[in-house]
Design a protein around this motif. Structure first.
Motif, short mmCIF file in Angstrom:
data_model
loop_
_atom_site.label_atom_id
_atom_site.label_comp_id
_atom_site.label_asym_id
_atom_site.label_seq_id
_atom_site.Cartn_x
_atom_site.Cartn_y
_atom_site.Cartn_z
N UNK A 1 -0.74 1.32 -0.75
CA UNK A 1 -0.86 0.01 -1.39
C UNK A 1 0.49 -0.69 -1.49
N UNK A 2 1.52 0.08 -1.81
CA UNK A 2 2.88 -0.49 -1.88
C UNK A 2 3.29 -1.04 -0.52
N UNK A 3 3.04 -0.25 0.52
CA UNK A 3 3.41 -0.68 1.87
C UNK A 3 2.63 -1.92 2.28
N UNK A 4 1.36 -1.98 1.91
CA UNK A 4 0.55 -3.15 2.25
C UNK A 4 1.05 -4.40 1.54
N UNK A 5 1.33 -4.29 0.26
CA UNK A 5 1.80 -5.46 -0.50
C UNK A 5 3.11 -5.99 0.06
N UNK A 6 4.03 -5.09 0.39
CA UNK A 6 5.33 -5.54 0.91
C UNK A 6 5.17 -6.15 2.30
N UNK A 7 4.30 -5.56 3.10
CA UNK A 7 4.04 -6.08 4.43
C UNK A 7 3.56 -7.53 4.37
N UNK A 8 2.59 -7.78 3.51
CA UNK A 8 2.01 -9.12 3.43
C UNK A 8 2.93 -10.12 2.72
N UNK A 9 3.67 -9.66 1.74
CA UNK A 9 4.50 -10.58 0.96
C UNK A 9 5.84 -10.89 1.62
#
Length: 414
Positions: free
Chosen positions: A82-90
Motif C-alpha cells: 500500500x505504501x508503494x502504491x500510494x507513493x507511485x500514484x502521488x
C-alpha cells in the motif's frame, strides 16, 4: 542436490524469502523522511539519502509485497504494498500526460520525465499483482481494485497508442514526457540507444501476462499474442536458442552479445505467457523454444560451480561475473525446463543454482544478496544493496515461484 527432498528445499526457500529478503526490505527500504523509499543503500548498509528514486524500484517493491501477501496473508506485506502504491500514484504519475516518470529526485520531484516503456510495463505488472492481493484480502471489486484495473487499462492504452509499431510490430523503447518521439531511448548506461530491445519486450510481455489474469479482454489477448509472435520471430535466434538484444525499428539486429540471465528468464516467462493465453498451438510452439533456450544456457552459460555467467559474445565470455539476478532466474528457468521435459539434468541445474545462491550470493553479514560475485566468487561490495536496479523482485519472485512449483498441486503465485 540429489540428497535434498522437495520439502527440504521448500524450507530453505521459505527461510530465505521471509527471514532474509522480505525482512531486509521491510526494515531498510522505507524512507524515514517521507512516505516513499530511499533511493540507494550501499553494500555496507550506508544510506545514500540524496540518491534519485527509480520508477522500477518502486514498482518492483509494490509487486514483491503484493505477491508475498498473496502467499502468506501477512498484514505487514500488504501495508508495504500500500505504501508503494500510494507513493507511485502521488509522485511518479504524470497527471497531465498519463504514464509514469522514469526517475524522481530525493525530494520526490521528477528528475527524468521521459516515458520509458520498460518502466510503464512494470507499473502494469505491479498494479495487477496488487489487485490480486486485494482480492485475496477480501477487498470489494468495486473499490480500490476497480481503480487499479482502470489504471492498468489506461497504461495499456497509452502503450498501444504511442509505443506499438504499426508497421514492423513490437514496441518503441521510450518517449518524451508527452509521448512524442525522443532520441533518448536507452534504458541505462549499459544499453544501446536503439529503437527496440529484447529487455523491454520481455517485460511488456510480463506485464501484459499478469494483466490478462485480471482483465482477459479481446484487445489484450490480441496484443499479448502478437507480442509472443514478435518475440519468436525476431528476438529469439532460432539457430542458437539465445535472445538477440537490440534492434532498429525494422528488427535488424544491432548486437551480438548474449545475456545468459535474460535467456533463462525469458524461457520461463514466454511459456508462462502462452499458458495464460490458453492457445494450445502457440503453447506447443513456445514449449519447444523454452527448452531450446534452457538447453543453450545450460550448455554454454553455467560454470562448474553452478553459477551463471553474465554475458558472452562470439562464443567467448565478455563478462564473467555472476550477478545476483541471473542466479535467481536460472533456478526458476531450469526447474521450468525440468517440468516441461522431465529431464533430470534441469532439476539438478536448478538445485545447483540454489546452492550457488546460498553459498556465494546471500550476504550473511548485512542481509539480502550481494550485487554479484567475481568469477572466483569474491563478493562485490562496491555496488549497492538497494538502488535503481537492485530491487527485491528477482530473488523474491524466484523463491515464490519455486515454492509453488515444489508444492505438488499448489497454484503458483502468478
Amino acid at each position: 542436490m540429489d540428497a535434498r527432498t522437495d520439502q527440504e528445499w521448500k524450507v530453505q526457500l521459505e527461510e530465505e524469502l521471509r527471514d532474509n529478503i522480505l525482512a531486509f526490505w521491510l526494515k531498510n527500504a522505507p524512507s524515514p523522511e517521507d512516505n516513499g523509499f530511499v533511493g540507494e543503500i550501499g553494500a555496507d548498509l550506508s544510506v545514500h539519502a540524496e540518491a534519485d528514486r527509480s520508477l522500477v524500484l518502486n514498482a518492483r517493491i509494490l509487486w514483491t509485497f503484493a505477491a508475498a501477501y498473496r502467499r502468506y496473508e501477512t498484514d505487514a506485506y500488504l501495508d508495504m504494498a500500500a505504501r508503494a502504491y500510494r507513493y507511485l500514484r502521488s509522485n511518479f504519475e504524470d497527471l497531465e500526460h498519463g504514464g509514469y516518470y522514469w526517475m524522481l529526485s530525493a525530494d520526490g520531484k521528477p528528475s527524468e520525465e521521459k516515458k520509458q516503456v520498460y518502466g510503464q510495463s512494470f507499473v502494469i505488472y505491479a498494479l495487477s499483482e496488487y489487485a490480486m492481493a486485494l482480492e485475496a484480502a477480501g477487498e470489494p471489486e468495486d473499490g480500490l481494485r476497480a481503480e487499479l484495473l482502470e489504471e492498468c487499462r489506461h497504461i495499456f492504452g497509452l502503450l498501444e497508442k504511442y509505443s506499438r509499431d504499426p508497421q514492423y510490430g513490437g514496441y518503441i523503447e521510450a518517449h518524451a514526457r508527452d509521448w512524442s518521439e525522443t532520441g533518448d531511448l536507452s534504458l541505462s548506461g549499459k544499453d544501446l540507444n536503439e529503437k527496440k530491445s529484447m529487455n523491454t519486450h520481455l517485460h511488456v510481455l510480463e506485464g501484459y501476462t499478469n494483466l490478462y489474469r485480471i482483465w482477459p479482454s479481446g484487445e489484450l489477448k490480441a496484443a499479448l499474442r502478437d507480442l509472443l509472435e514478435v518475440t519468436l520471430k525476431h528476438i529469439v535466434d532460432s539457430e542458437t536458442g539465445h535472445f538477440l538484444l537490440f534492434f532498429d525499428d525494422a528488427w535488424d539486429s544491432k548486437s551480438e552479445h548474449v545475456s545468459y540471465g535474460h535467456d533463462i528468464e525469458g524461457s520461463w516467462l514466454l511459456y508462462e505467457a502462452a499458458e495464460v493465453l490458453g492457445d494450445e498451438e502457440l503453447t506447443k510452439r513456445v514449449h519447444g523454444v523454452a527448452l531450446q533456450m534452457a538447453h543453450a544456457v545450460l550448455e554454454r552459460g553455467v560454470d562448474q560451480d553452478g553459477g551463471l555467467w553474465n554475458e558472452a559474445e562470439g562464443g567467448a565470455l565478455v563478462d564473467d561475473a555472476k550477478d545476483w539476478w541471473p542466479q535467481a532466474e536460472a533456478m526458476v528457468g531450469f526447474y521450468n525446463a525440468y517440468q516441461l521435459s522431465g529431464e533430470e539434468k534441469y532439476r539438478e541445474a536448478a538445485g545447483r543454482s540454489w546452492d550457488f545462491i546460498r553459498n556465494h550470493i546471500v550476504d550473511r553479514e548485512n542481509g539480502e544478496w550481494y550485487w554479484s560475485v567475481s568469477n572466483d566468487r569474491v563478493p562485490n561490495v562496491e555496488n549497492p544493496k538497494l538502488g535503481a536496479w537492485k530491487c527485491p523482485y528477482h530473488n523474491s519472485r524466484a523463491c515464490l515461484e519455486m515454492l509453488a512449483r515444489l508444492g505438488k498441486g499448489e497454484n503458483p503465485v502468478r
